[in-house]
Structure formats: C-alpha cells, structure tokens
Design a protein around this motif. Sequence first.
Motif, short mmCIF file in Angstrom:
data_model
loop_
_atom_site.label_atom_id
_atom_site.label_comp_id
_atom_site.label_asym_id
_atom_site.label_seq_id
_atom_site.Cartn_x
_atom_site.Cartn_y
_atom_site.Cartn_z
N ASP A 198 -7.47 -10.49 -3.20
CA ASP A 198 -7.39 -8.59 -2.72
C ASP A 198 -5.83 -9.21 -2.27
O ASP A 198 -5.65 -9.26 -1.64
CB ASP A 198 -8.18 -8.53 -2.21
N PHE A 199 -5.17 -7.75 -2.36
CA PHE A 199 -4.09 -7.37 -2.30
C PHE A 199 -3.37 -7.77 -0.58
O PHE A 199 -2.96 -7.97 -0.09
CB PHE A 199 -3.54 -5.91 -2.70
N GLN A 200 -4.35 -7.51 0.09
CA GLN A 200 -4.61 -7.08 1.39
C GLN A 200 -4.48 -8.74 1.62
O GLN A 200 -4.04 -9.12 2.62
CB GLN A 200 -5.73 -5.88 1.99
N GLN A 201 -5.02 -9.52 1.31
CA GLN A 201 -5.00 -10.93 1.19
C GLN A 201 -3.97 -11.76 1.25
O GLN A 201 -4.33 -13.17 1.16
CB GLN A 201 -6.72 -11.92 1.18
N ASN B 21 5.70 -5.83 1.56
CA ASN B 21 6.07 -5.02 2.33
C ASN B 21 5.40 -3.40 1.47
O ASN B 21 5.16 -2.62 2.87
CB ASN B 21 6.57 -4.80 3.17
N SER B 24 2.87 -2.40 0.19
CA SER B 24 1.62 -2.64 0.71
C SER B 24 1.40 -0.54 1.43
O SER B 24 0.30 -0.45 1.86
CB SER B 24 1.21 -3.08 2.08
N ASP B 25 3.06 -0.14 2.36
CA ASP B 25 2.88 0.56 2.88
C ASP B 25 3.04 2.27 1.95
O ASP B 25 2.40 3.33 1.87
CB ASP B 25 4.60 1.49 3.15
N LYS B 28 -1.13 2.16 1.10
CA LYS B 28 -2.19 3.10 2.17
C LYS B 28 -2.29 4.45 1.93
O LYS B 28 -2.34 5.48 2.14
CB LYS B 28 -1.33 3.10 3.69
N SER B 53 -3.40 -8.69 -7.93
CA SER B 53 -4.06 -8.98 -6.90
C SER B 53 -3.79 -7.77 -6.17
O SER B 53 -4.86 -6.96 -6.31
CB SER B 53 -2.73 -9.33 -5.59
N TYR B 57 -7.30 -5.18 -6.16
CA TYR B 57 -7.67 -4.19 -5.05
C TYR B 57 -8.40 -2.68 -5.37
O TYR B 57 -8.53 -2.24 -4.79
CB TYR B 57 -6.06 -4.13 -3.87
N ASN B 61 -11.31 -1.47 -4.62
CA ASN B 61 -11.64 0.19 -3.37
C ASN B 61 -11.34 1.40 -4.28
O ASN B 61 -11.25 2.30 -3.79
CB ASN B 61 -10.29 0.37 -2.94
#
Lengths: 667, 108
Positions: A198-201, B21, B24-25, B28, B53, B57, B61
């Motif tokens: 998963d992206f967070q890992q 990075n 990721s921001d 969120k 990936s 995710y 989610n």
Amino acid sequence: MEIDKELLDIFYEEVEELTEELESSLMELEEDNVNIELLSKIFRILHTIKGSCSLVGFNKISDFIHKLETIFQLIKEGKFSPEKQFINYFLTAVDYIRNLVENIDAVSQDDLISLLEKIYSLYGLELDIKEDSDKKINHKKEKVETLKENIKTEKFFKIKILPNEDFIIRGADIVEILNSFNKLGKAVWVLNNEKVPDFQQLNPEFIYFSWDIFLKTEKNLDAIKNLLIFLERNEFEIIEISENEFLNIFNQLKKPQHIEKIDKENKEESQKTLKKDFFQKEAFLKIPQHKLDTLLDLVGELVINQSILFSQLKKYNIYETIELAENIENIITELRNITLDIRMVQIGNFLNRFKRNVRDIAAEQGKKIDIIIEGGETELDKTIIDIIINPLTHILRNSIDHGIESPEERIKKNKPEKGIIKIKAEHVGGGIVISISDDGRGIDIDAVRKKAVDMGLISDDYSCSESEIINLIFHSGLSTSNIVSEISGRGVGMDAVKKDIKKIGGDISIFTEKDKGTEIKITLPLTLAIIEGLMVQVENEFYFIPNEFVKHCIEYFPNVKNEKEKGMFIVYRDKLIPFIRLKEYFKIVSTIKKIEEIVLVEFSGNMFGIAVDKIIAQKQIVIKNFGPILSKLPCFSGATIVEDGTMALILDVVALYNNIKAKYLTE
Amino acid sequence: MSDVFIFQEDCTFEKIYNIFNSLSDYIKSRKSISLDFSNITSLDITFLQLICSLHFYSKNNKIQLQKQNNLPEAIKELSINTGFIFTIKNCQLSDTCPFNELIKGNLE
C-alpha cells in the motif's frame, strides 16, 4: 558427378565474390569482434559457399567449411571470442577455399585438418580425425558437434526474475534485461505486482515487482545465464519447461486490442513495403564476360557500318533515306552507350581485396598500417580493372615494403605509430585517376640518382630535375632498396607497372617528399573499347592519335634545308620540341606539303611532335584489336574503320616514342 | 491547492522520493485523487510501481483514482516493455494494475 559448364562458371564467379566478401568481413571483425550482425553475415557467407560447393560436388571443400561453421557458430553464440589469431587462421582458411575451388588438389587433406586443429585448439577444443576412405574429418572426443546439436534443439524455459529491494539502487535496468531475452528466441513476460505494498508502506526506491519470462530458444542454459550476469544469484531462477507448458502460457497471454491493431497495421505496412521493395529492387543477371565482349564487338561493327551507310547516302544524294539513317544512328549510339555501360563495374569491389594484402604483408614485417579506400563507387571497364590489378598490387607492396617505416622508426620521426596507405579513385576529365599514397619515408632521390649513375643510365654530372630522377624508377632494374625482399625491391616491378599502364592507354606519375610520403597517380581511360582522339591523314593513309596524349596542334611551314642543318624542331612556348614526319617514318612515298600540321603529344613529361598532312577531325572510335599475327606490329595499338570503309591505324604514342627517341630525337 | 496532481517531466529514480513525498501530502484526507501524467517525458520502473501502490491505496481506502489528460508516449512505452499491458489468466495484474485500466481506457 557431371556439372554443366555454365553452372560451374556461375559457381566460380559466385565463390570469388563471396570469398572476397568473407575476407573483408573477417578483417572488419578484427576491429569490431563483438558485432553480432557481422558475425551473422560471416556465418551466412560461409553457409552459402558450403551450399554452393556441395551443389557442384566439391565435398572436400564443403566438409572443410562445415567444420569452420561449427566453430564459428560457437563464436556467434558468444561462447568464444574471435581473437586475432583466430582471424589469421580463418583468413588462411579463406585462402584454402579459394585455392581448392581453383584446383581441388591444391590443398591437401592433411593441411586442411592441420588448420582446423589449430583453430579448434585456440579454444581448447580437440579435433579428432577418423581415417576412412574419404579421409573425412570426424570428432571422437570433441563435443562440439553435440554442443551444436544441443544448441540447435529448441528448448523452453521459465525464468523468474525476483529483484532484491536494492535492485534499482544497484543500477540494474530491468527493461534492458527483459528485452535482451528477445535476442535468444521468442520471449514473453508477465509482471507480478502482488508484493507491491500500500502507498503508505511503500519505499519508493525499492523494487517489489517480479517477472516471469517464458522463453523458446535454441540456445543453451549458459546463454540465458549470460543475460543475467547483473543479477544476484538469488534474484533469478531458471526452470526448463515443456513445450506444452510454454504454449499454454504463450497462448493465454494476449496483447490488448490496441496493440494487436498496431501490430496488424505494422505487419500490413511492412508487407506493403516488402512488396514495394521487391518490385522496386532491380533484378541482376550474371553474364559471362565473353558474351559481353562479343556484344560490344557487334555493336562496334554496327556503328562502323552505319557510318559507311550514312556517308554513302550523302555521297549519292539519297536524301529520302537520310532521315531514317539518322534515326538508326541515334538508336545505335544509345545501344553502344548501354553496351559500354554494362561493362562498367565499381572499382571498390576490386580495391577491397588489397585490404587483405596490406594486412598480411604489414603483419609479416611487423608494421602497423591502416588502408583507406576512397571512391570505391567509381566505375571502370572490367577489362581495365583486370589489367591494373597487378600494377596496383606491386605499387602497394612497394609502399608497405619501402614506404611505410617500422613503428619504432615512425615514433622517432614523431609520426603516428600506424602508417596510412590511401587508395583513391575519381573521375578526372574523360578518364579515371587512381592514386595510391602513403605517409611513409618517401623516395630517396639522391639514392635513385646514385643508382642511375652506377647503372650508367645518366652521367655523374648530368643535370636534371627531381621529377626526371624519380621517373628513372620506371627504368628496368633500378631499385634503391638495400634489401631485396620477397615483396619488392628487385627493381623489375615499376618497369612492368608502367608497361601495363601504358598498354591500356594510361599514364603513371610519382610525387614524393622525404619523410612525408609518396603518391603514385595512375591515369586510365574509362574503357578500352571506345577512345577519343584525332583522326589524321598522311597521303591516302589515315591514322588515329588517342586524345590522352594530344597536347596541342600547330600549323607548320616546312623548311627542309633548315631541318637538315638544325634538326627537326619546332618552337612551342619558348621551348624547342623535336618532331618526326610520319610519312618519312613510315616511308610513305610522297612529297612534303607546303603546309603541314604538327600534333604535339606528351606522356610522362616527354613531349614530341608528329607531322601529318591534315587533321581530319576529333573523333570517337571503336577499337578493333589486331589478331595474333599483327599483334607485334610496332607503333600501333589497333585499328578502326573510318566512314568510307577504309582502315585507320591507331598510333601507340609510347611505342612510337621509344622507337624513335634514339634515332631521331637525340640527334 | 490544485485538485489535480500534475507530474513533472522527470519521474525517474532520482526524483522518485520527492514525488512520493509530494504525492503523500496530496492524497492526505482526499476522497478523490486526480493525476495528470501528460508532462512526463522520462520515467522508470519505480514510477510505475509508485502508481501501482497508489492504486492499491485508493482501492483499500475507497478513494476514487482518476487521470486527467492523455498518457504520454514514455509511459505507454515503458508499460509495454515491462509487461504491464499484457494480461494473463489467473494473474492479478489485469484487475489490480492501475496502468492496465488507465492505458486501456486511454488507448482503446
């Protein structure tokens, strides 16, 4: 086995071309020994020669090539590298093939086996010979054949690529690795992404993908491993699978529709291109040279007869048919040009063979030489090319033997260790100039002069220009080489070279500079069949003087008394030029005209005049060679037929000069 | 902040950490992710993996993943070369790989 003569002729021609191509490809390989395309090309040529030899029953040669193929296959597969010694042996094998094609007994079976053993032993392979009635070459212990068989058999593999996380950090390129499998055979691969977190890992610099490659190949396991050398041992797994397993997976894989569509379009496009290429490519026919010679001869006759017919029609005022005759003349002119064009071949095909000569001789002498060939696309009559091969060979040998210095000597002279010999062909005016130049030590003019004095060719105090001294090199027996080598230096070569060049209406000149090098320029006519020149008349006789010798024409008012007292000279550009009167020289009974024409001719720096009654015209003529009975006629190189059907003799200016210089010119 | 995350020209290994990075921001507390690949001129396998990936995710989610504008040639080429757009029975790829969907949607 009875072979059709025509088939054999084609075979000889084909093998000659192929061996030349093989030879030059092997020499290219020497410079670029990992060139896959070149390796494949060499293999293809070997295979074609083998097939041709087999077809005409030359089994001794085809068996020999078969063994060469076997070892070459291994080289092609990357199992061994073609080192310099391998190329040397292989070039010897090419020589053997050439010699055997000429004469099947030219190379003994023992020599063939010995060479094969040498080649095989270079790679630690053993060639065992089993003597039988045909003394064929067989392997006992050697596994090369078996290896080859294994290689040839199709195998199916599944290769799992399981990169470690640091795969990319190590600099490995997965696309490169995947695509490299296409070189081994038919490959498809599947990407597995189930380990991608998963992206967070995710650590974006790690690799989580893995691949399954399905491969159909004739290559062995080692060839596959060679592609995986950048992978750690735990990053791949090679599993041999059955053909069915491969096909099941292969058939299950399908390209998305858009890819199939693109592929289909590409395929259709490439088929269209192929078709287009097929129809656009010119077809070639191989024709024996004697048939072309006969064709040219007949066309020549046609040209002559057409001229005679035309002049007759004019003479008898038959104007109704003149227009028709003119049309026929145009067609004949076109036919003649095409016929001449057929005989023209690119000189590069012949010059390339010198690369091997230079390579071998240089190696024998421990010299390092690069040969550069320029203007290989220049076309020249095949007959002329055949004649100049020997002179060119001799000049090149001189360059290597006497011109280019040893690497040590060159370094001392601040020259590059490697010498350069350049052969350049180009169109100049109506002919071709071939120049052979080197960056060697040049000709030692003082040594030539000393030798000429020793030989009594010139006196010690004889004053002459450098160019005159250099030209003495063409004198029989004059060589300045201290060492008479097997290659050159006997002083008989340049004399013969000049004779050969002159024989075909060409000329040769030398330019040299100490420690800078030497350039030899050979001027040649485009063809031997048709020449341009001046048609001249002396009483009722016609003579033809080829254009390449004609320098100038001067009107002359004879003064016999003066000639007797002061000699036969005319003034041309403030110089006294000797001349001969053709009617006197050929003893034609006639009186001297009040006004004569003098044709000034020149070759190799020698100029003299030829006095004739009249200059008829500048003409292009078809040469008719003398038969064997008249071939020794001095001063004439052939004949031609003029419009009214009478014959004109073609003056051999060089022979004429040689015949008269002692008697007339020096007086 | 723009609703669309626009990738810049260079998306290779050297830039992948920065991209990660930034992405990721961007993701969120988002309910939908919109990506624009059209400026990309160079990329490597790490980028394909990053998007894969992200796809996982979004699935896990229940976040909508969308693309804006066309996919550049560089992505198509790398996808073909690495086996992204081949499918095989019993392979999770066709269902799970975002590029398979994105590329199919784009190319067909």
